[in-house]
Design a protein around this motif. Structure first.
Motif, PDB file in Angstrom:
ATOM      1  N   THR A  35       0.880  -1.139   0.330  1.00 56.56           N
ATOM      2  CA  THR A  35      -0.234   0.011  -0.079  1.00 56.56           C
ATOM      3  C   THR A  35       1.141   1.254   0.748  1.00 56.56           C
ATOM      4  O   THR A  35       0.223   2.308  -0.571  1.00 56.56           O
ATOM      5  CB  THR A  35      -0.869   0.075   1.314  1.00 56.56           C
ATOM      6  OG1 THR A  35      -1.613  -1.381   1.261  1.00 56.56           O
ATOM      7  CG2 THR A  35      -1.840   1.394   1.564  1.00 56.56           C
ATOM      8  N   ARG A  36       2.079   1.126   1.024  1.00 58.70           N
ATOM      9  CA  ARG A  36       2.826   2.500   0.810  1.00 58.70           C
ATOM     10  C   ARG A  36       3.057   2.945  -0.072  1.00 58.70           C
ATOM     11  O   ARG A  36       3.579   4.165  -0.829  1.00 58.70           O
ATOM     12  CB  ARG A  36       4.110   1.677   1.529  1.00 58.70           C
ATOM     13  CG  ARG A  36       3.789   2.564   2.865  1.00 58.70           C
ATOM     14  CD  ARG A  36       4.483   3.040   4.511  1.00 58.70           C
ATOM     15  NE  ARG A  36       5.163   1.521   4.286  1.00 58.70           N
ATOM     16  CZ  ARG A  36       4.498   0.053   5.418  1.00 58.70           C
ATOM     17  NH1 ARG A  36       3.931   0.757   5.955  1.00 58.70           N
ATOM     18  NH2 ARG A  36       4.795  -0.923   5.183  1.00 58.70           N
ATOM     19  N   VAL A  37       4.268   1.581  -1.431  1.00 56.87           N
ATOM     20  CA  VAL A  37       4.382   1.685  -2.458  1.00 56.87           C
ATOM     21  C   VAL A  37       3.289   2.026  -3.453  1.00 56.87           C
ATOM     22  O   VAL A  37       4.153   3.458  -4.641  1.00 56.87           O
ATOM     23  CB  VAL A  37       5.037  -0.222  -3.178  1.00 56.87           C
ATOM     24  CG1 VAL A  37       4.975   0.158  -3.943  1.00 56.87           C
ATOM     25  CG2 VAL A  37       6.240  -0.344  -2.380  1.00 56.87           C
ATOM     26  N   ALA A  38       2.200   2.148  -3.473  1.00 59.36           N
ATOM     27  CA  ALA A  38       0.752   1.814  -4.216  1.00 59.36           C
ATOM     28  C   ALA A  38       1.421   4.072  -3.911  1.00 59.36           C
ATOM     29  O   ALA A  38       0.917   4.793  -4.838  1.00 59.36           O
ATOM     30  CB  ALA A  38      -0.333   1.808  -4.191  1.00 59.36           C
ATOM     31  N   ASN A  39       0.711   4.458  -2.849  1.00 64.26           N
ATOM     32  CA  ASN A  39       0.817   6.031  -2.772  1.00 64.26           C
ATOM     33  C   ASN A  39       1.377   6.813  -2.724  1.00 64.26           C
ATOM     34  O   ASN A  39       1.805   7.779  -3.621  1.00 64.26           O
ATOM     35  CB  ASN A  39       0.363   5.543  -0.571  1.00 64.26           C
ATOM     36  CG  ASN A  39      -0.481   5.314  -0.528  1.00 64.26           C
ATOM     37  OD1 ASN A  39      -1.693   4.950  -1.215  1.00 64.26           O
ATOM     38  ND2 ASN A  39      -0.509   5.253   1.099  1.00 64.26           N
ATOM     39  N   LEU A  40       3.311   6.119  -3.014  1.00 61.92           N
ATOM     40  CA  LEU A  40       4.432   6.762  -2.813  1.00 61.92           C
ATOM     41  C   LEU A  40       4.324   7.150  -4.642  1.00 61.92           C
ATOM     42  O   LEU A  40       5.137   7.839  -5.318  1.00 61.92           O
ATOM     43  CB  LEU A  40       5.459   5.844  -3.107  1.00 61.92           C
ATOM     44  CG  LEU A  40       6.131   5.753  -0.952  1.00 61.92           C
ATOM     45  CD1 LEU A  40       6.843   5.727  -0.656  1.00 61.92           C
ATOM     46  CD2 LEU A  40       6.207   7.467  -1.124  1.00 61.92           C
ATOM     47  N   VAL A  41       3.990   5.811  -5.766  1.00 60.13           N
ATOM     48  CA  VAL A  41       4.100   6.236  -7.211  1.00 60.13           C
ATOM     49  C   VAL A  41       2.488   7.125  -7.642  1.00 60.13           C
ATOM     50  O   VAL A  41       2.398   7.316  -8.356  1.00 60.13           O
ATOM     51  CB  VAL A  41       4.073   4.663  -7.769  1.00 60.13           C
ATOM     52  CG1 VAL A  41       5.404   4.320  -7.373  1.00 60.13           C
ATOM     53  CG2 VAL A  41       2.520   3.803  -7.677  1.00 60.13           C
ATOM     54  N   GLU A  66       5.813  -1.923  -8.860  1.00 61.27           N
ATOM     55  CA  GLU A  66       5.121  -2.183  -7.384  1.00 61.27           C
ATOM     56  C   GLU A  66       4.168  -3.708  -8.571  1.00 61.27           C
ATOM     57  O   GLU A  66       3.818  -4.160  -7.974  1.00 61.27           O
ATOM     58  CB  GLU A  66       3.794  -0.872  -8.825  1.00 61.27           C
ATOM     59  CG  GLU A  66       2.688  -1.490  -7.459  1.00 61.27           C
ATOM     60  CD  GLU A  66       1.858  -0.120  -8.109  1.00 61.27           C
ATOM     61  OE1 GLU A  66       0.976  -0.042  -7.196  1.00 61.27           O
ATOM     62  OE2 GLU A  66       2.105   0.837  -8.890  1.00 61.27           O
ATOM     63  N   TYR A  67       4.592  -3.938  -9.584  1.00 59.92           N
ATOM     64  CA  TYR A  67       4.231  -5.624 -10.327  1.00 59.92           C
ATOM     65  C   TYR A  67       5.452  -6.098  -8.563  1.00 59.92           C
ATOM     66  O   TYR A  67       3.991  -7.822  -8.710  1.00 59.92           O
ATOM     67  CB  TYR A  67       4.328  -5.227 -11.556  1.00 59.92           C
ATOM     68  CG  TYR A  67       3.377  -5.018 -12.226  1.00 59.92           C
ATOM     69  CD1 TYR A  67       2.378  -5.944 -12.789  1.00 59.92           C
ATOM     70  CD2 TYR A  67       4.125  -3.680 -12.324  1.00 59.92           C
ATOM     71  CE1 TYR A  67       1.582  -4.689 -13.494  1.00 59.92           C
ATOM     72  CE2 TYR A  67       3.007  -2.772 -13.933  1.00 59.92           C
ATOM     73  CZ  TYR A  67       1.733  -3.161 -13.856  1.00 59.92           C
ATOM     74  OH  TYR A  67       0.785  -2.772 -14.540  1.00 59.92           O
ATOM     75  N   LEU A 123      11.207   0.043   0.023  1.00 55.40           N
ATOM     76  CA  LEU A 123      12.905   0.227   0.323  1.00 55.40           C
ATOM     77  C   LEU A 123      13.253   1.347  -0.691  1.00 55.40           C
ATOM     78  O   LEU A 123      13.078   2.850  -0.530  1.00 55.40           O
ATOM     79  CB  LEU A 123      13.888  -0.708   1.017  1.00 55.40           C
ATOM     80  CG  LEU A 123      14.686   0.348   1.353  1.00 55.40           C
ATOM     81  CD1 LEU A 123      14.818   1.381   2.432  1.00 55.40           C
ATOM     82  CD2 LEU A 123      16.065  -0.457   2.189  1.00 55.40           C
ATOM     83  N   VAL A 124      13.422   0.479  -2.100  1.00 59.20           N
ATOM     84  CA  VAL A 124      13.944   0.983  -3.479  1.00 59.20           C
ATOM     85  C   VAL A 124      12.766   2.297  -3.536  1.00 59.20           C
ATOM     86  O   VAL A 124      13.570   3.122  -3.888  1.00 59.20           O
ATOM     87  CB  VAL A 124      13.619   0.042  -4.088  1.00 59.20           C
ATOM     88  CG1 VAL A 124      13.830   0.337  -5.907  1.00 59.20           C
ATOM     89  CG2 VAL A 124      14.760  -0.979  -4.269  1.00 59.20           C
ATOM     90  N   THR A 125      11.546   2.486  -3.593  1.00 58.90           N
ATOM     91  CA  THR A 125      10.469   3.221  -3.959  1.00 58.90           C
ATOM     92  C   THR A 125      10.382   4.768  -3.000  1.00 58.90           C
ATOM     93  O   THR A 125      10.867   5.609  -3.071  1.00 58.90           O
ATOM     94  CB  THR A 125       8.719   2.394  -3.548  1.00 58.90           C
ATOM     95  OG1 THR A 125       9.266   1.568  -4.969  1.00 58.90           O
ATOM     96  CG2 THR A 125       7.682   3.796  -4.426  1.00 58.90           C
TER      97      THR A 125
END
Length: 191
Positions: A35-41, A66-67, A123-125
């Motif tokens: 969810t945090r990855v989705a929010n950051l992008v 994200e994938y 972490l990468v995101t």
């Protein structure tokens, strides 16, 4: 004499149940991470470019991350299934309640490997978002995770151009393993 009686050997069900509970809990960690990855992008959430891209309009940034994160989340979900649901009576009734604790342990190992992939993706995101926002390690110091993010900023490539992020994920997985080996010490404290 020659009579063999059930002797109440140690029962591994408490361990199996603990491992099942751990995996279910870690599934929530993985879900929150994706969810945090989705929010950051998402520029509406982060205020940064779509997919944290730094190039032309069609740049993909960390879209593929994200994938990767959701693929790993699917593996976490599969491994989170309770092994204790498979209890059985075995050995002609001599084992009244097989716990399947070894399966619970094997599933936990599988889940931890997939979770590491989810967290490496985050972490990468996060590091890319920090760079695009123009933040420095000093800006991160007040945050509880600041020392870890500062360590990641140093370790991960700073190139924001569209490229394969495979090396970034490998470095991030290595950092997570290294930090885990330090038993949750801040990188600066571990020396």
């Amino acid at each position: 004499g020659d009579t063999v009686l059930h002797n109440g050997n140690w029962h591994a069900m408490p361990i199996a149940l603990a491992l099942d509970s751990l995996r279910l809990s870690l599934h929530s960690v993985a879900t929150l991470s994706t969810t945090r990855v989705a929010n950051l992008v998402d520029p509406d959430y982060s205020g940064l470019s779509r997919f944290l891209a730094s190039g032309a309009e069609a740049s993909s940034g960390v879209m593929m991350i994200e994938y990767v994160a959701h693929d790993a989340l699917a593996s976490v979900r599969a491994a989170a299934q309770p092994a204790t649901l498979g209890t059985a009576t075995l050995s002609r009734g001599a084992e009244l309640h097989a716990s399947f604790a070894p399966q619970a342990a094997a599933l936990t190992k599988q889940l931890l490997d997939a979770l590491r992939e989810v967290l490496a993706s985050e972490l990468v995101t996060a590091v890319r978002a920090i760079r695009l926002a123009g933040m420095t390690p000093d800006d991160l110091a007040p945050a509880a995770v600041g020392p870890w993010l500062a360590d990641a900023l140093t370790a991960l490539p700073s190139d924001l151009a569209d490229r394969s992020l495979r090396e970034d994920l490998e470095i991030a997985r290595g950092l997570l393993t290294q930090w885990g080996d330090r038993q949750v010490e801040h990188p600066a404290e571990a020396g």
